[in-house]
Design a protein around this motif. Structure first.
Motif, PDB file in Angstrom:
ATOM      1  N   LYS A 137       0.495  -0.661  -0.182  1.00  0.00           N
ATOM      2  CA  LYS A 137       0.130   0.121   0.321  1.00  0.00           C
ATOM      3  C   LYS A 137       1.443   1.573  -0.120  1.00  0.00           C
ATOM      4  O   LYS A 137       0.537   2.316   0.187  1.00  0.00           O
ATOM      5  N   ARG A 138       1.891   1.171   0.174  1.00  0.00           N
ATOM      6  CA  ARG A 138       3.102   2.741   0.358  1.00  0.00           C
ATOM      7  C   ARG A 138       4.068   2.705  -1.130  1.00  0.00           C
ATOM      8  O   ARG A 138       3.601   1.397  -1.645  1.00  0.00           O
ATOM      9  N   GLY A 139       3.968   3.766  -0.782  1.00  0.00           N
ATOM     10  CA  GLY A 139       4.675   4.082  -2.604  1.00  0.00           C
ATOM     11  C   GLY A 139       3.858   5.449  -2.548  1.00  0.00           C
ATOM     12  O   GLY A 139       4.262   6.439  -1.536  1.00  0.00           O
ATOM     13  N   PRO A 140       5.164   6.645  -2.961  1.00  0.00           N
ATOM     14  CA  PRO A 140       5.957   8.023  -3.035  1.00  0.00           C
ATOM     15  C   PRO A 140       4.363   8.396  -3.620  1.00  0.00           C
ATOM     16  O   PRO A 140       4.406   9.929  -3.298  1.00  0.00           O
ATOM     17  N   GLY A 141       3.796   7.865  -4.296  1.00  0.00           N
ATOM     18  CA  GLY A 141       2.420   9.168  -4.556  1.00  0.00           C
ATOM     19  C   GLY A 141       1.296   8.724  -3.126  1.00  0.00           C
ATOM     20  O   GLY A 141      -0.275   9.665  -3.624  1.00  0.00           O
ATOM     21  N   SER A 142       1.036   8.922  -1.770  1.00  0.00           N
ATOM     22  CA  SER A 142       0.963   9.060  -1.073  1.00  0.00           C
ATOM     23  C   SER A 142       0.236  10.202  -1.119  1.00  0.00           C
ATOM     24  O   SER A 142       0.497  11.678  -0.861  1.00  0.00           O
ATOM     25  N   PRO A 143      -1.315  10.784  -0.181  1.00  0.00           N
ATOM     26  CA  PRO A 143      -1.556  11.623  -0.482  1.00  0.00           C
ATOM     27  C   PRO A 143      -1.172  12.448   0.236  1.00  0.00           C
ATOM     28  O   PRO A 143      -1.157  12.135   1.464  1.00  0.00           O
ATOM     29  N   ILE A 144      -1.363  14.281   0.351  1.00  0.00           N
ATOM     30  CA  ILE A 144      -0.846  14.636   1.023  1.00  0.00           C
ATOM     31  C   ILE A 144      -1.556  15.122   2.123  1.00  0.00           C
ATOM     32  O   ILE A 144      -3.127  16.014   1.446  1.00  0.00           O
ATOM     33  N   THR A 145      -1.608  15.841   3.415  1.00  0.00           N
ATOM     34  CA  THR A 145      -2.344  15.689   4.210  1.00  0.00           C
ATOM     35  C   THR A 145      -2.049  17.580   4.290  1.00  0.00           C
ATOM     36  O   THR A 145      -1.059  17.749   4.410  1.00  0.00           O
ATOM     37  N   ARG A 146      -3.512  18.184   4.065  1.00  0.00           N
ATOM     38  CA  ARG A 146      -3.104  19.864   4.296  1.00  0.00           C
ATOM     39  C   ARG A 146      -3.386  20.501   5.595  1.00  0.00           C
ATOM     40  O   ARG A 146      -4.496  20.086   5.597  1.00  0.00           O
ATOM     41  N   ILE A 147      -2.466  21.435   5.941  1.00  0.00           N
ATOM     42  CA  ILE A 147      -3.407  22.048   6.990  1.00  0.00           C
ATOM     43  C   ILE A 147      -3.680  23.648   6.743  1.00  0.00           C
ATOM     44  O   ILE A 147      -2.688  24.129   5.715  1.00  0.00           O
ATOM     45  N   TYR A 148      -4.534  24.448   7.292  1.00  0.00           N
ATOM     46  CA  TYR A 148      -4.905  25.538   6.937  1.00  0.00           C
ATOM     47  C   TYR A 148      -5.328  26.014   8.396  1.00  0.00           C
ATOM     48  O   TYR A 148      -5.666  25.492   9.327  1.00  0.00           O
ATOM     49  N   ALA A 149      -5.406  27.021   8.340  1.00  0.00           N
ATOM     50  CA  ALA A 149      -5.070  28.260   9.200  1.00  0.00           C
ATOM     51  C   ALA A 149      -7.236  28.833   8.931  1.00  0.00           C
ATOM     52  O   ALA A 149      -7.483  28.453   7.779  1.00  0.00           O
ATOM     53  N   ALA A 150      -6.743  29.965  10.340  1.00  0.00           N
ATOM     54  CA  ALA A 150      -8.368  29.917  10.038  1.00  0.00           C
ATOM     55  C   ALA A 150      -9.311  30.572   9.081  1.00  0.00           C
ATOM     56  O   ALA A 150     -10.625  30.640   8.868  1.00  0.00           O
ATOM     57  N   ASP A 151      -8.421  30.929   8.370  1.00  0.00           N
ATOM     58  CA  ASP A 151      -8.467  32.073   7.500  1.00  0.00           C
ATOM     59  C   ASP A 151      -8.995  31.638   5.787  1.00  0.00           C
ATOM     60  O   ASP A 151      -9.098  32.221   4.826  1.00  0.00           O
ATOM     61  N   GLY A 152      -8.724  30.033   5.882  1.00  0.00           N
ATOM     62  CA  GLY A 152      -8.577  29.410   4.724  1.00  0.00           C
ATOM     63  C   GLY A 152      -6.915  29.039   4.403  1.00  0.00           C
ATOM     64  O   GLY A 152      -7.148  28.178   2.967  1.00  0.00           O
TER      65      GLY A 152
ATOM     66  N   ALA B 133       2.206  21.359   4.747  1.00  0.00           N
ATOM     67  CA  ALA B 133       1.518  20.427   4.060  1.00  0.00           C
ATOM     68  C   ALA B 133       2.427  19.164   4.633  1.00  0.00           C
ATOM     69  O   ALA B 133       3.610  18.880   4.989  1.00  0.00           O
ATOM     70  N   LEU B 134       2.024  17.697   4.748  1.00  0.00           N
ATOM     71  CA  LEU B 134       2.391  16.274   5.775  1.00  0.00           C
ATOM     72  C   LEU B 134       2.285  15.717   4.259  1.00  0.00           C
ATOM     73  O   LEU B 134       1.378  15.100   4.159  1.00  0.00           O
ATOM     74  N   ARG B 135       3.503  14.653   4.296  1.00  0.00           N
ATOM     75  CA  ARG B 135       3.616  13.686   3.069  1.00  0.00           C
ATOM     76  C   ARG B 135       4.423  12.787   3.648  1.00  0.00           C
ATOM     77  O   ARG B 135       5.269  13.007   4.069  1.00  0.00           O
ATOM     78  N   ALA B 136       4.144  10.933   3.665  1.00  0.00           N
ATOM     79  CA  ALA B 136       4.734  10.301   3.398  1.00  0.00           C
ATOM     80  C   ALA B 136       5.364   9.897   2.485  1.00  0.00           C
ATOM     81  O   ALA B 136       5.489  10.444   1.331  1.00  0.00           O
ATOM     82  N   PHE B 137       6.973  10.157   2.628  1.00  0.00           N
ATOM     83  CA  PHE B 137       7.845   9.378   1.406  1.00  0.00           C
ATOM     84  C   PHE B 137       8.307  11.018   1.607  1.00  0.00           C
ATOM     85  O   PHE B 137       9.239  11.083   0.080  1.00  0.00           O
TER      86      PHE B 137
END
Length: 659
Positions: A53-68, A73-77
């Motif tokens: 299941k692992r691979g360099p194309g893992s989706p990116i977790t994106r973090i936003y402030a209250a104003d959008g 951005a957090l990403r495996a690999f």
């Protein structure tokens, strides 16, 4: 090629090895578990493994402030470095085998001896304190399973897949695959990425001590991160070295030389003092507001696990107000202007009506130190609703900031702000022996008699020493814990089991700015508590809402009348007591705090809409706050109070922040 599942006789022998020891112990449930597990394993058919299941194309977790706006951005690999088998030194393999799976080359995917030992320990403890997973099973978790696979059936599937992996690959290949993908914190997957991010060298050049440090992190990469929890990481490194030595994997002289090294954080050219294992700051940052992003990341990992955070493609909407964050960073920077590390400051501001963190400063420079001083330590509370987010060392002594909990407990018991106590210059606890039995007021100043209201305003130690004696140390600890200071257990006992003494009233416990901002916010919210959180909403990649804090409902932990009386007393602190430097254009309440020997200085206070805590001290906790920016001695009522006032005054320019 590793041996596969053998003939019927081999199968029966393995079944006996699994079941008989437990049958002898007369422990019914584990017998069934092991019997079913063994039966599943001996009947494993040959077959293909599922796709990894692992691979360099893992989706990116994106973090936003209250104003959008996206702030990280957090990403495996993102720190994945492929490593050929020949480049991983023996010392790395031996370190991992010693601490994770010493019988790796003798079992066939599941080590029944380890499973039985873990079951026995967990049964005796009444909770899960030890696991029995082999390296092969851990690799299966990494490669083929998800964080949701936690049921008994999933554990059986894991064991079956481990057996298949052992049939498919040689032991050396399994170990290489595991070391190439195991998560080692800070977004680093595999020993190649870890060697680069922590030590800035290829894995082939890792030393014994560095290998032991990495191996020790596998069990809990966030908790044992050497950048944020250096002392814990160093202690775990020593455990790994001891096991390597006990298992005859390293010679005596190499063991002792490695023990002499200390985990040392490199701060842009600062030379190490003596033998050291040097840990470097991360090369790339995590976007803006790095201490807040660090807090959010730790929060997410504690709630959802490493895999989902770094590979799940989450959308994380945080409570960070960029305007307030900029003001907090500016206020802290102004307070530290003209000074040098390791002098530090932390500031945390929370909306007490929601528990959401609006601004957080964990130190002066994240690139120099990843110890998030806003967080401190935490204690898991199975019965509470707090999420344990660790990462700032053991915490800091709050000094007189803790008196507010003694006062609240006294008011709960029926005392009033007009209750009068003697206020001598010195007070000795009755029946007390040894050090710490005598309390003195600041400046050795004594008074005749004083109400609790005035004693709070002037932070009179001898009054609160008597008050905690009357209301009880344990009951005071319980109230502080109830309000969210989870580093203080509700039973009033320290981590090692010893009870706190009366000095708890004067700040003997260790706390964090985050915890104090949240706890003081309970008074602002008239006794209703909402646990601190940096997250407004978390959405999975498929659109499922995993967490929604847009309409949080608090829990009453203090009577409104008690909270209001505490607020009344804390307003006097700002109006005419020790905290006049914190006076702002709107009604505010707060408390000063100065630790013994002036090693920590605090101000925590609130309006109706913002609860803010400011801490100042040296990161190493080894020196007093003296001769800083013209201040001979720093008290909570000096630089911290002025910093609090500067931040709050600017924050309240926005009408939405006014009470």
């Amino acid at each position: 090629m590793a041996p596969g599942i053998g003939d019927d006789e081999t199968k029966r022998a393995r079944l006996r090895r699994a079941v008989v020891p437990l049958a002898v112990s007369s422990v019914g449930a584990p017998v069934v578990v092991i019997a079913v597990l063994a039966a599943a394993l001996v009947s494993v058919p040959a077959g293909t493994l599922p796709a990894e299941k692992r691979g360099p194309g893992s989706p990116i977790t994106r973090i936003y402030a209250a104003d959008g706006r996206q702030i990280a951005a957090l990403r495996a690999f993102e720190r994945f470095i492929p490593v050929p088998p020949g480049d991983i030194p023996t010392v790395v393999k031996d370190a991992v085998l010693a601490v994770e799976d010493r019988r790796f080359y003798s079992h066939q995917g599941v080590d029944f001896r380890s499973v039985l030992r873990a079951l026995w320990v967990n049964l005796n403890e009444g909770r899960i304190v030890q696991g029995g997973s082999t390296i092969t099973q851990q690799y299966v978790k990494q490669a083929y399973m998800t964080d949701r696979d936690r049921s008994f059936t999933d554990k059986l599937r894991e064991a079956v897949l481990a057996s298949r992996v052992e049939q498919e690959f040689s032991k050396d290949e399994i170990l290489h695959r595991y070391l190439s993908t195991v998560y080692l914190g800070s977004g680093a997957y595999g020993v190649g990425a870890a060697a680069d991010t922590y030590f800035r060298k290829p894995v082939s050049e890792l030393t014994l001590s560095e290998a032991a440090l990495l191996a020790g992190m596998i069990r809990a990469p966030t908790l044992l991160d050497p950048r944020s929890n250096r002392h814990r990481a160093d202690a775990r490194r020593r455990v790994v070295l001891q096991r390597m030595y006990d298992q005859h994997r390293i010679a005596d002289e190499h063991y002792r030389a490695a023990l002499d090294e200390r985990v040392t954080l490199v701060a842009d050219g600062d030379p190490p003092d003596g033998p050291a294992t040097l840990v470097h700051p991360p090369r790339s940052d995590r976007g803006q507001h790095q201490y807040f992003v660090d807090y959010v990341t730790r929060y997410l990992v504690a709630r959802y696990g490493e895999t989902k955070v770094f590979e799940g493609g989450l959308r994380v909407e945080t409570s960070l107000d960029p305007r307030l964050q900029a003001l907090a960073e500016s206020a802290a920077a102004d307070a530290l202007a003209g000074t040098d590390p390791p002098l530090e400051m932390s500031l945390v501001s929370i909306d007490p009506r929601t528990g959401l963190v609006r601004a957080l400063v964990g130190g002066r420079d994240f690139t120099r130190s990843q110890v998030n001083l806003a967080l401190g330590n935490c204690v898991d509370d199975p019965e509470g609703d707090d999420l344990c987010v660790d990462g700032g060392g053991s915490g800091r002594q709050p000094g007189s900031l803790f008196k507010v909990f003694v006062l609240a407990r006294a008011l709960e018991e029926g005392r009033t702000l007009r209750t009068v106590y003697r206020a001598p210059a010195r007070y000795r606890f009755p029946s007390c022996r040894g050090a710490g039995c005598t309390v003195a007021n600041a400046g050795r100043r004594g008074y005749r008699r004083m109400s609790l209201k005035r004693a709070t305003a002037h932070s009179v130690n001898t009054v609160f020493a008597q008050l905690v004696r009357d209301v009880g140390v344990k009951d005071t600890a319980e109230l502080a814990h109830r309000l969210g200071v989870t580093t203080v257990p509700s039973d009033g006992k320290r981590a090692e089991g010893e009870p706190y003494g009366p000095s708890l009233a004067l700040g003997a416990a260790e706390v964090s700015p985050l915890a104090m901002a949240a706890a003081y916010g309970v008074f602002a919210n008239r006794g209703v508590r909402l646990p601190a959180s940096p997250v407004v909403r978390v959405t999975a990649a498929d659109g499922e809402v995993l967490e929604d804090n847009t309409a949080r409902r608090g829990r009453r932990v203090l009577a409104a009348a008690v909270a209001d009386r505490v607020t009344e007393a804390l307003r006097d602190v700002v109006e005419y007591g020790t905290g006049t430097a914190a006076e702002i254009p709107v009604p505010a309440a707060g408390k000063t705090g100065t630790a013994e020997n002036h090693t920590d200085a605090w101000f925590a206070g609130f309006t109706a809409n913002l609860s803010t805590a400011v801490w100042m001290g040296y990161a190493d906790s080894q020196r007093p706050l003296t001769h800083i920016n013209g201040q001979a001695r720093v008290y909570g009522g000096t630089i911290p109070a002025r910093t609090w006032a500067a931040f709050m005054t600017s924050a309240l320019v926005d009408p939405a922040e006014r009470p």
